[in-house]
Design a protein around this motif. Structure first.
Motif, PDB file in Angstrom:
ATOM      1  N   GLY A  53      23.737  51.387  39.554  1.00  0.00           N
ATOM      2  CA  GLY A  53      22.836  51.300  38.404  1.00  0.00           C
ATOM      3  C   GLY A  53      22.520  49.830  38.195  1.00  0.00           C
ATOM      4  N   ASP A  54      22.934  49.302  37.066  1.00  0.00           N
ATOM      5  CA  ASP A  54      22.772  47.859  36.862  1.00  0.00           C
ATOM      6  C   ASP A  54      24.118  47.177  36.601  1.00  0.00           C
ATOM      7  OD1 ASP A  54      23.306  48.741  34.299  1.00  0.00           O
ATOM      8  OD2 ASP A  54      21.738  47.547  33.353  1.00  0.00           O
ATOM      9  N   THR A  55      25.220  47.861  36.983  1.00  0.00           N
ATOM     10  CA  THR A  55      26.557  47.322  36.737  1.00  0.00           C
ATOM     11  C   THR A  55      27.199  46.834  38.027  1.00  0.00           C
ATOM     12  OG1 THR A  55      26.856  48.841  34.878  1.00  0.00           O
ATOM     13  CG2 THR A  55      28.846  47.868  35.808  1.00  0.00           C
ATOM     14  N   ILE A  56      27.777  45.653  37.971  1.00  0.00           N
ATOM     15  CA  ILE A  56      28.462  45.070  39.120  1.00  0.00           C
ATOM     16  C   ILE A  56      29.829  45.732  39.242  1.00  0.00           C
ATOM     17  CG2 ILE A  56      29.414  42.959  40.132  1.00  0.00           C
ATOM     18  CD1 ILE A  56      27.217  41.442  38.481  1.00  0.00           C
ATOM     19  N   LYS A  57      29.996  46.509  40.291  1.00  0.00           N
ATOM     20  CA  LYS A  57      31.249  47.242  40.512  1.00  0.00           C
ATOM     21  C   LYS A  57      32.252  46.408  41.304  1.00  0.00           C
ATOM     22  CE  LYS A  57      30.176  50.984  38.395  1.00  0.00           C
ATOM     23  NZ  LYS A  57      30.819  51.328  37.140  1.00  0.00           N
ATOM     24  N   ASP A  58      31.761  45.558  42.208  1.00  0.00           N
ATOM     25  CA  ASP A  58      32.664  44.746  43.018  1.00  0.00           C
ATOM     26  C   ASP A  58      31.913  43.520  43.525  1.00  0.00           C
ATOM     27  OD1 ASP A  58      35.063  44.036  44.180  1.00  0.00           O
ATOM     28  OD2 ASP A  58      35.099  45.686  45.620  1.00  0.00           O
ATOM     29  N   ILE A  59      32.683  42.533  43.929  1.00  0.00           N
ATOM     30  CA  ILE A  59      32.142  41.285  44.446  1.00  0.00           C
ATOM     31  C   ILE A  59      33.097  40.780  45.515  1.00  0.00           C
ATOM     32  CG2 ILE A  59      33.254  40.003  42.583  1.00  0.00           C
ATOM     33  CD1 ILE A  59      31.015  37.922  42.812  1.00  0.00           C
ATOM     34  N   ALA A  60      32.545  40.130  46.519  1.00  0.00           N
ATOM     35  CA  ALA A  60      33.357  39.482  47.543  1.00  0.00           C
ATOM     36  C   ALA A  60      32.612  38.254  48.033  1.00  0.00           C
ATOM     37  CB  ALA A  60      33.628  40.432  48.702  1.00  0.00           C
ATOM     38  N   PHE A  61      33.378  37.280  48.519  1.00  0.00           N
ATOM     39  CA  PHE A  61      32.750  36.101  49.079  1.00  0.00           C
ATOM     40  C   PHE A  61      33.563  35.589  50.258  1.00  0.00           C
ATOM     41  CE2 PHE A  61      35.838  34.171  46.284  1.00  0.00           C
ATOM     42  CZ  PHE A  61      36.204  32.985  46.909  1.00  0.00           C
ATOM     43  N   THR A  62      32.861  34.950  51.170  1.00  0.00           N
ATOM     44  CA  THR A  62      33.467  34.223  52.275  1.00  0.00           C
ATOM     45  C   THR A  62      32.726  32.904  52.369  1.00  0.00           C
ATOM     46  OG1 THR A  62      31.978  35.229  53.891  1.00  0.00           O
ATOM     47  CG2 THR A  62      34.118  36.300  53.567  1.00  0.00           C
ATOM     48  N   GLY A  63      33.147  32.074  53.269  1.00  0.00           N
ATOM     49  CA  GLY A  63      32.495  30.803  53.471  1.00  0.00           C
ATOM     50  C   GLY A  63      33.498  29.678  53.444  1.00  0.00           C
ATOM     51  N   GLU A  64      32.988  28.488  53.514  1.00  0.00           N
ATOM     52  CA  GLU A  64      33.811  27.284  53.501  1.00  0.00           C
ATOM     53  C   GLU A  64      33.373  26.413  52.347  1.00  0.00           C
ATOM     54  OE1 GLU A  64      36.385  26.721  55.534  1.00  0.00           O
ATOM     55  OE2 GLU A  64      35.978  28.683  56.424  1.00  0.00           O
ATOM     56  N   GLY A  65      34.349  25.924  51.604  1.00  0.00           N
ATOM     57  CA  GLY A  65      34.003  25.068  50.481  1.00  0.00           C
ATOM     58  C   GLY A  65      35.194  24.273  49.995  1.00  0.00           C
ATOM     59  N   CYS A  66      34.906  23.300  49.193  1.00  0.00           N
ATOM     60  CA  CYS A  66      35.952  22.480  48.595  1.00  0.00           C
ATOM     61  C   CYS A  66      36.717  23.306  47.554  1.00  0.00           C
ATOM     62  CB  CYS A  66      35.335  21.244  47.944  1.00  0.00           C
ATOM     63  SG  CYS A  66      34.283  21.608  46.519  1.00  0.00           S
ATOM     64  N   SER A  67      37.758  22.733  47.008  1.00  0.00           N
ATOM     65  CA  SER A  67      38.583  23.465  46.047  1.00  0.00           C
ATOM     66  C   SER A  67      37.789  23.868  44.806  1.00  0.00           C
ATOM     67  CB  SER A  67      39.820  22.653  45.658  1.00  0.00           C
ATOM     68  OG  SER A  67      39.448  21.428  45.075  1.00  0.00           O
ATOM     69  N   ILE A  68      36.882  23.035  44.345  1.00  0.00           N
ATOM     70  CA  ILE A  68      36.077  23.361  43.160  1.00  0.00           C
ATOM     71  C   ILE A  68      35.152  24.536  43.470  1.00  0.00           C
ATOM     72  CG2 ILE A  68      34.256  22.530  41.609  1.00  0.00           C
ATOM     73  CD1 ILE A  68      36.940  21.297  40.950  1.00  0.00           C
ATOM     74  N   SER A  69      34.502  24.508  44.619  1.00  0.00           N
ATOM     75  CA  SER A  69      33.585  25.574  45.001  1.00  0.00           C
ATOM     76  C   SER A  69      34.322  26.906  45.155  1.00  0.00           C
ATOM     77  CB  SER A  69      32.893  25.198  46.311  1.00  0.00           C
ATOM     78  OG  SER A  69      32.022  26.207  46.732  1.00  0.00           O
ATOM     79  N   THR A  70      35.462  26.884  45.819  1.00  0.00           N
ATOM     80  CA  THR A  70      36.243  28.100  46.031  1.00  0.00           C
ATOM     81  C   THR A  70      36.790  28.644  44.717  1.00  0.00           C
ATOM     82  OG1 THR A  70      36.838  27.367  48.261  1.00  0.00           O
ATOM     83  CG2 THR A  70      38.220  29.081  47.270  1.00  0.00           C
ATOM     84  N   ALA A  71      37.343  27.770  43.900  1.00  0.00           N
ATOM     85  CA  ALA A  71      37.878  28.197  42.602  1.00  0.00           C
ATOM     86  C   ALA A  71      36.777  28.789  41.736  1.00  0.00           C
ATOM     87  CB  ALA A  71      38.542  27.020  41.889  1.00  0.00           C
ATOM     88  N   SER A  72      35.614  28.168  41.739  1.00  0.00           N
ATOM     89  CA  SER A  72      34.503  28.648  40.926  1.00  0.00           C
ATOM     90  C   SER A  72      34.062  30.046  41.361  1.00  0.00           C
ATOM     91  CB  SER A  72      33.334  27.664  41.009  1.00  0.00           C
ATOM     92  OG  SER A  72      32.294  28.056  40.151  1.00  0.00           O
ATOM     93  N   ALA A  73      33.990  30.276  42.672  1.00  0.00           N
ATOM     94  CA  ALA A  73      33.608  31.601  43.178  1.00  0.00           C
ATOM     95  C   ALA A  73      34.641  32.649  42.770  1.00  0.00           C
ATOM     96  CB  ALA A  73      33.458  31.564  44.698  1.00  0.00           C
TER      97      ALA A  73
END
Length: 164
Positions: A53-73
């Motif tokens: 519908g319009d509800t976020i049921k799940d989220i996932a991420f991959t990639g490479e980033g600094c500690s701030i970028s990873t923590a923020s995700a």
């Protein structure tokens, strides 16, 4: 400069999200896939959302980033699961204001992500903190149910590619 106990707590929570990120991985049933990069520092995120519908049921991420970028995700994922796309968009706007140093009375709505407000003192790190949130905004803006979006975060006037 000595850190206060509260600063120490904030730092520890950020380090914990960076070292043990929530929502790291991929989804089998993603509705939206977005890739963003920050060429100024090399951070890259591949964000996937599963929306019903319009509800976020799940989220996932991959990639490479600094500690701030990873923590923020990681923090963003915690904040938006169960929210509507509109609510997630509002949270993204609040987060952007927060890391730019603006006083946000509703920052508690961001959960742990509110602890990244100190990034405003380090302008070069703002793009690191906002990378995942910008990817979220691209997913929200996508108008097809299986969007794959590539976009460079360095310059908002860059060309965006969308394919099914």
């Amino acid at each position: 400069m000595a850190l206060t106990k509260l600063d120490n707590l904030y730092r520890q929570v950020i380090l914990d999200h960076s070292s043990h990120p929530h929502h790291r991985g991929t989804l089998d049933d993603s509705t939206y896939k977005v890739e963003l990069n920050n060429p100024t520092c090399g951070d890259v995120i591949h964000l996937e959302l599963a929306v019903e519908g319009d509800t976020i049921k799940d989220i996932a991420f991959t990639g490479e980033g600094c500690s701030i970028s990873t923590a923020s995700a990681s923090m963003m994922g915690d904040a938006i699961i169960g929210k509507t796309l509109a609510e997630a968009g509002e949270l993204s706007g609040l987060f952007s204001e927060l890391v730019q140093g603006n006083d946000i009375p509703q920052s508690d709505r961001l959960g742990d992500a509110s602890m990244l407000g100190g990034v405003a003192k380090f302008p070069a790190r703002i793009k690191c903190a906002t990378l995942a949130w910008k990817a979220l905004e691209k997913a929200i803006a996508a108008d097809s149910t299986q969007a794959s979006v590539s976009h460079s975060h360095a310059n908002e006037s860059d060309t965006e590619e969308t394919s099914e």
